[in-house]
Design a protein around this motif. Structure first.
Motif, short mmCIF file in Angstrom:
data_model
loop_
_atom_site.label_atom_id
_atom_site.label_comp_id
_atom_site.label_asym_id
_atom_site.label_seq_id
_atom_site.Cartn_x
_atom_site.Cartn_y
_atom_site.Cartn_z
N ASP A 85 0.84 -1.19 0.00
CA ASP A 85 0.00 0.00 0.00
C ASP A 85 0.87 1.25 0.00
OD1 ASP A 85 -2.14 -1.66 0.12
OD2 ASP A 85 -2.65 -1.26 2.20
N ARG A 86 0.60 2.15 -0.92
CA ARG A 86 1.40 3.38 -1.03
C ARG A 86 1.03 4.35 0.09
NH1 ARG A 86 4.09 5.84 -5.35
NH2 ARG A 86 3.38 4.18 -6.73
N PRO A 87 2.03 4.93 0.78
CA PRO A 87 1.72 5.92 1.82
C PRO A 87 1.22 7.23 1.20
CG PRO A 87 4.08 5.81 1.45
CD PRO A 87 3.48 4.72 0.61
N CYS A 88 0.69 8.11 2.03
CA CYS A 88 0.21 9.41 1.57
C CYS A 88 1.31 10.45 1.71
CB CYS A 88 -1.02 9.84 2.37
SG CYS A 88 -2.49 8.85 2.03
N ASP A 89 1.42 11.29 0.71
CA ASP A 89 2.40 12.38 0.72
C ASP A 89 1.85 13.52 1.56
OD1 ASP A 89 4.29 14.27 0.24
OD2 ASP A 89 3.90 14.48 -1.91
N GLY A 95 -0.64 20.01 -1.05
CA GLY A 95 -1.85 20.82 -1.03
C GLY A 95 -2.85 20.47 0.05
N LEU A 96 -2.37 19.93 1.17
CA LEU A 96 -3.28 19.54 2.25
C LEU A 96 -3.87 20.74 2.98
CD1 LEU A 96 -1.46 16.58 4.03
CD2 LEU A 96 -3.56 16.50 2.72
N ILE A 97 -3.04 21.75 3.22
CA ILE A 97 -3.44 22.86 4.07
C ILE A 97 -3.80 24.07 3.21
CG2 ILE A 97 -1.00 23.50 4.33
CD1 ILE A 97 -3.76 24.10 6.93
N LEU A 98 -4.84 24.78 3.61
CA LEU A 98 -5.30 25.92 2.83
C LEU A 98 -4.63 27.23 3.25
CD1 LEU A 98 -9.10 25.08 2.57
CD2 LEU A 98 -7.23 24.44 1.06
N SER A 99 -3.95 27.26 4.40
CA SER A 99 -3.25 28.47 4.85
C SER A 99 -1.98 28.07 5.58
CB SER A 99 -4.15 29.30 5.78
OG SER A 99 -3.45 30.44 6.24
N GLU A 104 1.93 24.98 12.83
CA GLU A 104 2.84 25.02 13.98
C GLU A 104 4.29 24.88 13.52
OE1 GLU A 104 3.96 25.37 17.91
OE2 GLU A 104 1.92 25.53 17.15
N VAL A 105 4.55 23.96 12.59
CA VAL A 105 5.88 23.73 12.02
C VAL A 105 5.80 23.98 10.53
CG1 VAL A 105 7.75 22.09 11.67
CG2 VAL A 105 6.41 22.01 13.78
N ALA A 106 6.58 24.93 10.05
CA ALA A 106 6.55 25.28 8.63
C ALA A 106 6.80 24.05 7.76
CB ALA A 106 7.58 26.36 8.33
N SER A 107 6.03 23.92 6.72
CA SER A 107 6.18 22.85 5.71
C SER A 107 5.86 21.46 6.24
CB SER A 107 7.59 22.86 5.10
OG SER A 107 7.87 24.12 4.53
N GLN A 108 5.20 21.36 7.40
CA GLN A 108 4.79 20.04 7.91
C GLN A 108 3.31 20.09 8.30
OE1 GLN A 108 7.44 17.99 10.65
NE2 GLN A 108 5.69 17.02 11.66
N PRO A 109 2.43 19.78 7.36
CA PRO A 109 0.99 19.87 7.63
C PRO A 109 0.49 18.87 8.67
CG PRO A 109 1.42 19.94 5.27
CD PRO A 109 2.70 19.53 5.94
N CYS A 110 1.12 17.69 8.76
CA CYS A 110 0.64 16.65 9.67
C CYS A 110 1.60 16.49 10.85
CB CYS A 110 0.52 15.29 8.95
SG CYS A 110 -0.62 15.30 7.56
N LYS A 111 1.06 16.33 12.05
CA LYS A 111 1.90 16.12 13.23
C LYS A 111 2.73 14.86 13.11
CE LYS A 111 -1.04 18.53 16.61
NZ LYS A 111 -1.81 18.39 17.86
N GLU A 112 2.21 13.86 12.40
CA GLU A 112 2.88 12.55 12.33
C GLU A 112 4.08 12.55 11.39
OE1 GLU A 112 -1.17 12.16 13.81
OE2 GLU A 112 -0.32 13.14 12.05
N LEU A 114 5.98 13.70 7.35
CA LEU A 114 5.77 14.04 5.95
C LEU A 114 5.27 12.87 5.11
CD1 LEU A 114 8.94 16.24 5.36
CD2 LEU A 114 6.62 16.97 5.92
N SER A 115 5.23 11.69 5.69
CA SER A 115 4.71 10.51 4.99
C SER A 115 3.81 9.74 5.96
CB SER A 115 5.86 9.61 4.51
OG SER A 115 5.36 8.48 3.82
#
Length: 222
Positions: A85-89, A95-99, A104-112, A114-115
Motif C-alpha cells: 500500500d502506497r503511503p500518503c504524501d 496541497g493539504l493545508i489551505l493556509s 505550527e511547524v513550517a512545511s509540515q501539515p501533519c503532526k505525524e 511528511l509521509s
C-alpha cells in the motif's frame, strides 16, 4: 543458447541464462516491468511497476550472477518485489493545508510527519501561540493508498470565552441577546456554551446558535 561455457576455435564462449519475471505478483500491473517484457538477458534490468495506490518494494531489479563461473542467472533480489500500500504524501506541496501561515511547524501539515502510512491518520499540525490557537477542521484525515480523505483541512482560530453580551431587548415574555466569540463569520467554535434557566424551572437549558456576526439567541418565556 544453453547456459554454460564452451570453446569455439580459439575463443571461450560463455552463455548465461535469462531471468524471468512472473505474472503472479499481487497488485502488480499486468506487465510487471516498465520495460514491457518478462524475459531479461543477463545484465539487463527490470523496473517494477504496481497498480494505482501501491508501491513496489524494489525500485530496480538486475539479472545477474554471483561470479563469472556461475552460468545460471538470478535477480539481484531473489524475492523479486512486492506491491505494498502506497503511503500518503504529507509534504506542503501536496496541497493539504489551505493556509500555510497557520501551521505550527513550517512545511509540515501533519503532526505525524511528511509521509503517512496507508491506514493511518494525519492530525492537522495547527499553530498554537500565547495569543492565538488554531484547530484543525476536520480533526484528522485518513490515508488510504496515497489518498487522503478528506483531501484538505483548514486551521481555524478557536474561540475563547464570549467577549461581550449585547442585550437587545428585554420584555415580559422574551429576552433577545447577542454575544461575540471567536472570529467574525466563524461558526465552528465549540468550546463554550450558553446556559439559561427560566424562573421557577428546576434545570438549566443549553442553547447556542450561530450567525455571521457571532452567535445569538432568543429566550422566550411561557
Amino acid at each position: 543458447d544453453t547456459a554454460g561455457q564452451r570453446a569455439q576455435k580459439s575463443v571461450t564462449l560463455t552463455v548465461k541464462s535469462d531471468c524471468v519475471v512472473p505474472t503472479t505478483i499481487s497488485n502488480a500491473l499486468a506487465q510487471p516491468c516498465r520495460e514491457n517484457k518478462l524475459v531479461f538477458k543477463h545484465g539487463e534490468s527490470c523496473t517494477p511497476q504496481c497498480a494505482t495506490g501501491y508501491l513496489p518494494s524494489q525500485s530496480l531489479l538486475t539479472c545477474t550472477s554471483d561470479s563469472a563461473t556461475q552460468f545460471t542467472s538470478q535477480w539481484s533480489n531473489p524475492s523479486l518485489f512486492y506491491c505494498d500500500d502506497r503511503p500518503c504524501d504529507a509534504k506542503l506541496s501536496a496541497g493539504l493545508i489551505l493556509s500555510e501561515s497557520r501551521l505550527e511547524v513550517a512545511s509540515q501539515p501533519c503532526k505525524e510527519g511528511l509521509s503517512i502510512a496507508s491506514g493511518s491518520l494525519c492530525t492537522p499540525n495547527c499553530l498554537k501561540t500565547t495569543t492565538n490557537m488554531y484547530v484543525g477542521l476536520p480533526a484528522s484525515l485518513s490515508c488510504n493508498r496515497n489518498v487522503f480523505t478528506p483531501a484538505t483541512f483548514q486551521c481555524q482560530m478557536r474561540a475563547g470565552q464570549p467577549a461581550y453580551f449585547i442585550p437587545e431587548s428585554v420584555g415580559l415574555r422574551n429576552i433577545h441577546m447577542q454575544w461575540q466569540a471567536g472570529v467574525i463569520g466563524d461558526c465552528s467554535f465549540t468550546n463554550w456554551r450558553l446556559e439559561y434557566r427560566k424562573v421557577g424551572a428546576p434545570t438549566f437549558t443549553v442553547f447556542a446558535a450561530c450567525s455571521s456576526q457571532g452567535a445569538s439567541t432568543s429566550l422566550t418565556s411561557k
